[in-house]
Each structure stands twice: as C-alpha cells, then as structure tokens.
Design an enzyme around this catalytic site. Structure first.
Site, PDB file in Angstrom:
ATOM      1  N   LYS A 132      -4.450   6.411   8.908  1.00 43.92           N
ATOM      2  CA  LYS A 132      -5.284   6.852   7.778  1.00 43.92           C
ATOM      3  C   LYS A 132      -6.168   7.970   8.314  1.00 43.92           C
ATOM      4  CE  LYS A 132      -8.089   4.771   4.090  1.00 43.92           C
ATOM      5  NZ  LYS A 132      -9.445   5.287   3.998  1.00 43.92           N
ATOM      6  N   ARG A 137       0.857  -1.187   0.000  1.00 46.42           N
ATOM      7  CA  ARG A 137       0.000   0.000   0.000  1.00 46.42           C
ATOM      8  C   ARG A 137       0.893   1.237   0.000  1.00 46.42           C
ATOM      9  NH1 ARG A 137      -2.324   3.420   3.784  1.00 46.42           N
ATOM     10  NH2 ARG A 137      -4.466   4.094   3.376  1.00 46.42           N
ATOM     11  N   SER A 166     -12.901  -2.945   0.778  1.00 43.87           N
ATOM     12  CA  SER A 166     -13.198  -2.278   2.045  1.00 43.87           C
ATOM     13  C   SER A 166     -14.676  -1.937   2.095  1.00 43.87           C
ATOM     14  CB  SER A 166     -12.408  -0.969   2.179  1.00 43.87           C
ATOM     15  OG  SER A 166     -11.056  -1.238   2.308  1.00 43.87           O
TER      16      SER A 166
END
Ligand code: 3NM
Length: 219
Positions: free
Chosen positions: A145, A45, A116
């Site tokens: 995040k 990621r 997600s």
C-alpha cells in the site's frame, strides 16, 4: 447475531487480505490453500490499478465467498458496503476516508465492522462508532500500500493496551512469520497480511507458520 468480543479476538489471529491484484496464481486457489493452512478470517480487497471492477469484481467476490462459506471462514469486504450487502458477506472493513462509520453500522446491522485507525483519537472514535475491531499499521514497512501513514512498530498498540483500551486489534503492514509474534506480544490479538500469503510459493505453509507464530504467544 453479533459477534462477541472474544470470538472477534480469535478471528483476528491470522487474517488474510487479498484481491486478484495481489496474486500471481488463481486467487481461488490461493484462498483455498491459505484456508488449508489455517487462516481465521478473510478480507476481499479488490483495489488499485490492476483490480477487477463491475461484474467481474462481483463474480470473483461471490466465488471467494462460496469458498469461505464451505470452510466456515468469515468473509469481510473492504470498503464496498453495497457489495457486502449484495452478496451477504459477514462484514466490512473501512478506512478513515470511507463512508462515515455510524452510517455504515446502520446499513450493515449486526455484521462485523472493522475500522482502520492510526492514532489514539481515531481508535477512540472508531470504538464510539461501533467498530467490532480496529486494524492499525503499518507495523512494518510495506510495499503493498503506497499511501500508508508512517511506520509505527508496535508502539500504538502497546500504548492503547496500557491505557486499558481492550477492543480487538489486528496489526497490518509488512508482517511475516518471522515478525508476527512481536506484533501479538505488543498487545494485538492477531496479524493481518497480504503478500506474506498471496505471493508465497506455498500460501498454505505461510499461513500455517503465521498462525503458529501467533499461537506461540497466546499459549
Ligand atoms: N493497510 P502487506 S498497510 C492494506 O497501514 C494495508 O493501514 C495498511 O500488505 C495500513 O501485508 C497495508 O503485503 C498493506 O504488507 C499490507
């Protein structure tokens, strides 16, 4: 060959997610150490202000993929479908704002598709769109995040399981060895973490503790 549901569940047990921006040390060494500690799945990621782009991103992805292949840990790419196809990754993980899931499924064939989802509606849509697993969170507060939904604890997963929704699910957000067991007790098949491993003094030891916490509930 498409991953079976039971195999997917077992891959989700200790799911490490990382990009170079999450590491203080060399990401290759962090990944190797985490693998030695027993992670079951890895997601590349590379995202945010400090993230690599272009050729540098591709080069790091290929290097991390080689490490995963060597140790037989499947390699998932976050968001970047073209990169996943280019390097022949084992799968992709997408969010609600990425390319439509049906389209992604067509492009990747039998590779692993993670989506997600943050409420029951999104979970049901993801199942219909061909998800192999659902990632849901943030289970606990996270600094990693910034644009997350509200902290949900384990309520959503508990609710989904009560209704007989059996798709493999992994929790994310603020998970540590100390709270990992509660995520699995709530009905998740495993935990996904970034900083608990990427910023750990010993990624190997943290991975081992996370896996032990998850396994302690599964026994
Ligand atoms: N997604 P950490 S929370 C990438 O809620 C990501 O969907 C989230 O990082 C979501 O393990 C999150 O360091 C960050 O808390 C997880």
């Amino acid at each position: 060959m498409k991953v079976s549901t039971e195999e997917m569940r077992s891959l989700l047990k200790t799911y490490f997610i990382m990009g170079s921006q999450n590491c203080d040390e060399d990401p290759r060494e962090v990944l190797k150490d985490a693998i030695h500690g027993g992670i079951t799945l890895f997601q590349f990621r590379e995202k945010g202000d400090q993230a690599l782009v272009g050729e540098e991103k591709i080069r790091l992805a290929k290097e991390l993929l080689e490490i995963c292949k060597h140790y037989q840990v499947p390699f998932i790419v976050n968001d970047d479908i073209d990169l996943a196809l280019k390097i022949n990754a084992d799968g992709v993980h997408i969010g609600q704002d990425d390319e439509p899931a049906e389209q992604v499924r067509k492009k990747i064939g039998d590779k692993i598709l993670g989506i997600s989802a943050h409420n029951q509606e999104e979970v049901e849509a993801a199942i219909n769109q061909g998800a192999d697993y659902i990632g849901t969170g943030p289970v606990f507060p996270t600094e990693t995040k910034k644009d997350t939904e509200a902290v949900q604890g384990t309520i959503l997963v508990q609710e989904l399981r009560k209704q007989g929704i059996s798709i493999p699910i992994v929790g994310i957000g603020g998970i540590t060895p100390e709270n990992a067991a509660s995520v699995v007790k709530g009905g998740a098949d495993g935990v996904s973490v970034i900083t608990a491993i990427s910023k750990a003094k010993s990624p190997k030891e943290q991975a081992r503790l996370l896996k032990a916490a998850v396994d302690s509930v599964m026994q």
